[in-house]
Motif scaffolding. Structure first.
Motif, PDB file in Angstrom:
ATOM      1  N   VAL A  95       0.844  -1.185   0.000  1.00 22.36           N
ATOM      2  CA  VAL A  95       0.000   0.000   0.000  1.00 22.36           C
ATOM      3  C   VAL A  95       0.886   1.244   0.000  1.00 22.36           C
ATOM      4  O   VAL A  95       1.961   1.258   0.594  1.00 22.36           O
ATOM      5  N   ARG A  96       0.403   2.261  -0.678  1.00 25.19           N
ATOM      6  CA  ARG A  96       1.178   3.495  -0.823  1.00 25.19           C
ATOM      7  C   ARG A  96       1.048   4.378   0.413  1.00 25.19           C
ATOM      8  O   ARG A  96       0.029   4.362   1.111  1.00 25.19           O
ATOM      9  N   LYS A  97       2.073   5.151   0.648  1.00 27.87           N
ATOM     10  CA  LYS A  97       2.068   6.163   1.706  1.00 27.87           C
ATOM     11  C   LYS A  97       0.860   7.092   1.554  1.00 27.87           C
ATOM     12  O   LYS A  97       0.464   7.437   0.445  1.00 27.87           O
ATOM     13  N   ASN A  98       0.247   7.439   2.692  1.00 22.41           N
ATOM     14  CA  ASN A  98      -0.889   8.369   2.775  1.00 22.41           C
ATOM     15  C   ASN A  98      -2.184   7.800   2.202  1.00 22.41           C
ATOM     16  O   ASN A  98      -3.077   8.559   1.811  1.00 22.41           O
ATOM     17  N   GLU A 157      12.935  -2.407   4.267  1.00 26.81           N
ATOM     18  CA  GLU A 157      13.137  -1.777   2.969  1.00 26.81           C
ATOM     19  C   GLU A 157      12.486  -2.651   1.901  1.00 26.81           C
ATOM     20  O   GLU A 157      12.972  -3.724   1.585  1.00 26.81           O
ATOM     21  N   CYS A 158      11.368  -2.191   1.391  1.00 30.22           N
ATOM     22  CA  CYS A 158      10.646  -2.921   0.355  1.00 30.22           C
ATOM     23  C   CYS A 158      10.756  -2.151  -0.951  1.00 30.22           C
ATOM     24  O   CYS A 158      10.642  -0.926  -0.967  1.00 30.22           O
ATOM     25  N   ASN A 159      10.956  -2.881  -2.004  1.00 23.04           N
ATOM     26  CA  ASN A 159      11.100  -2.263  -3.319  1.00 23.04           C
ATOM     27  C   ASN A 159       9.724  -1.861  -3.846  1.00 23.04           C
ATOM     28  O   ASN A 159       9.268  -2.352  -4.879  1.00 23.04           O
ATOM     29  N   ALA A 160       9.063  -0.962  -3.133  1.00 28.29           N
ATOM     30  CA  ALA A 160       7.686  -0.607  -3.466  1.00 28.29           C
ATOM     31  C   ALA A 160       7.584   0.075  -4.824  1.00 28.29           C
ATOM     32  O   ALA A 160       6.625  -0.137  -5.573  1.00 28.29           O
ATOM     33  N   LYS A 161       8.564   0.895  -5.170  1.00 28.01           N
ATOM     34  CA  LYS A 161       8.486   1.644  -6.421  1.00 28.01           C
ATOM     35  C   LYS A 161       8.457   0.731  -7.640  1.00 28.01           C
ATOM     36  O   LYS A 161       7.954   1.108  -8.694  1.00 28.01           O
ATOM     37  N   ALA A 162       8.998  -0.469  -7.485  1.00 25.35           N
ATOM     38  CA  ALA A 162       9.001  -1.406  -8.608  1.00 25.35           C
ATOM     39  C   ALA A 162       7.604  -1.958  -8.879  1.00 25.35           C
ATOM     40  O   ALA A 162       7.355  -2.496  -9.956  1.00 25.35           O
ATOM     41  N   PHE A 163       6.698  -1.821  -7.916  1.00 26.72           N
ATOM     42  CA  PHE A 163       5.367  -2.409  -8.047  1.00 26.72           C
ATOM     43  C   PHE A 163       4.260  -1.351  -8.104  1.00 26.72           C
ATOM     44  O   PHE A 163       3.195  -1.598  -8.660  1.00 26.72           O
ATOM     45  N   LEU A 164       4.499  -0.188  -7.518  1.00 25.02           N
ATOM     46  CA  LEU A 164       3.482   0.853  -7.486  1.00 25.02           C
ATOM     47  C   LEU A 164       3.695   1.799  -8.659  1.00 25.02           C
ATOM     48  O   LEU A 164       4.645   2.587  -8.674  1.00 25.02           O
ATOM     49  N   HIS A 165       2.828   1.730  -9.635  1.00 27.11           N
ATOM     50  CA  HIS A 165       2.903   2.677 -10.745  1.00 27.11           C
ATOM     51  C   HIS A 165       2.412   4.043 -10.268  1.00 27.11           C
ATOM     52  O   HIS A 165       1.817   4.185  -9.195  1.00 27.11           O
ATOM     53  N   GLU A 166       2.641   5.027 -11.070  1.00 27.38           N
ATOM     54  CA  GLU A 166       2.424   6.409 -10.640  1.00 27.38           C
ATOM     55  C   GLU A 166       1.022   6.661 -10.098  1.00 27.38           C
ATOM     56  O   GLU A 166       0.842   7.378  -9.118  1.00 27.38           O
ATOM     57  N   LYS A 167       0.015   6.052 -10.707  1.00 29.49           N
ATOM     58  CA  LYS A 167      -1.366   6.311 -10.303  1.00 29.49           C
ATOM     59  C   LYS A 167      -1.947   5.211  -9.413  1.00 29.49           C
ATOM     60  O   LYS A 167      -3.128   5.258  -9.061  1.00 29.49           O
ATOM     61  N   ASP A 168      -1.138   4.237  -9.030  1.00 30.69           N
ATOM     62  CA  ASP A 168      -1.636   3.122  -8.215  1.00 30.69           C
ATOM     63  C   ASP A 168      -1.429   3.384  -6.732  1.00 30.69           C
ATOM     64  O   ASP A 168      -0.369   3.855  -6.317  1.00 30.69           O
ATOM     65  N   ASN A 169      -2.451   3.066  -5.943  1.00 31.63           N
ATOM     66  CA  ASN A 169      -2.326   3.173  -4.494  1.00 31.63           C
ATOM     67  C   ASN A 169      -1.927   1.860  -3.844  1.00 31.63           C
ATOM     68  O   ASN A 169      -1.572   1.833  -2.667  1.00 31.63           O
TER      69      ASN A 169
END
Length: 333
Positions: A95-98, A157-169
């Motif tokens: 899940v994305r921050k905020n 440390e999770c590689n979240a950016k590799a899975f969360l595209h710009e518009k995905d929460n």
């Protein structure tokens, strides 16, 4: 790294697998009511099974994630959403921050567990992070969570950016726990004979095994009070206060029963007519007030075989989750 309780649920606490070895001084094990779901939630995030996590009841809380997080939900189904997007249980996701997690509608079950990669930071008391509400110790100040509480979780440390595209929460990973065996026939509860089973006359044993009972609204983490056919022992035989455990089924003087649950007392003076087998505690813990239970008597060999099978299944799912985490997420704690 933390979560913020924007709105408190009816009963949200930090739990783990409980504290062992203190029964002699009157302190029960406590911990998660449904240890199977709690352990699996942790395993799905790559944690060990004992990391502190949230146990939530319905109505559930609103939770703001103040950092990207790898999480998993397990247990009941409260129609969980993240920023109004439905999310699954028994399956890990980032899940994305905020973003805001909510539980708008009850579907089934009594408790939902939220695990985060690394586990929640919380207070330890007598070797456990579980919240002991009566003593006011462990967990988060020894109490249920309230609006405005900020609960940190251990750095990972999770590689979240590799899975969360710009518009995905959020990003849901493609592996899921198999829970079919554990929660099959949710109202059918296997028991073994208790120490005072033979005190019951034949007609009372028949009523116990051939009637359905319903969980009263007054039930809680200490015990499930049941309503159904009265069962009586002749001559009002008294019992010296004796050890009891999670799943001990006591017969009360009014002919009704109580099943002791996670926060039970350590001794009791009522006849122990049965004990719920360990493998069926998880599905019992997911029964709610008003729902029915029926009992089936089994012997110790069957109880042991079912417990061993469940433990083997958990270990398989633990290893499978670790393999997936290492392959896809590349997380380190």
């Amino acid at each position: 790294m933390s979560i913020n309780i924007i709105k408190a649920g009816i009963l949200d606490t930090i739990q783990d697998m409980g504290r062992n070895g203190y029964g002699s001084i009157g302190i029960s094990t406590g911990g998660a009511m449904d240890t199977y779901a709690a352990r699996l939630a942790n395993y799905l995030t790559g944690n060990n099974g004992c990391e502190p996590l949230l146990e939530m009841h319905f109505p559930g809380p609103q939770i703001l994630f103040e950092e990207n997080a790898l999480i998993a939900l397990a247990g009941g189904d409260f129609s969980a959403t993240v920023d109004n997007e439905n999310i699954p249980a028994w399956q890990p996701l980032i899940v994305r921050k905020n973003t805001l997690m909510q539980f708008p509608h009850w579907q089934k079950g009594a408790r939902v567990y939220l695990a985060v990669k690394g586990g929640f930071q919380s207070e330890k008391w007598l070797g456990s992070n579980s919240t002991h509400l009566k003593v006011g110790a462990g967990g988060f100040g020894g109490r249920k969570l309230q609006k405005g509480d900020i609960i940190p979780f251990k750095a990972s440390e999770c590689n979240a950016k590799a899975f969360l595209h710009e518009k995905d929460n959020l990003h849901v990973f493609p592996w899921r726990a198999n829970i079919t065996n554990t929660y099959r026939n949710p109202d059918v509860i296997f028991v073994v004979k208790g120490r005072e089973w033979n005190w019951l006359p034949e007609d009372a044993r028949s009523k116990f095994l051939n009637n359905e009972f319903h969980i009263r609204q007054s039930s809680d983490r200490m015990g499930y009070q049941l309503e159904g056919e009265n069962l009586f022992i002749p001559n009002n035989t008294e019992l010296i206060s004796s050890p009891v455990n999670f799943g001990t089924t006591q017969l009360l003087p009014d002919g009704q029963m109580i099943i002791l649950m996670a926060d039970h007392q350590t001794t009791g003076g009522y006849p122990r007519i049965a004990n719920v087998i360990s493998a069926h505690i998880p599905k019992l813990a997911q029964r709610r007030e008003g729902e029915r239970v029926v009992f089936r008597l089994v012997d110790n060999d069957i109880a042991e075989k079912l417990f061993i099978a469940q433990e083997k299944e958990l270990q398989i799912q633990k290893q499978s989750s670790l393999d997936h985490i290492n392959e896809y997420v590349k997380c380190t704690v």
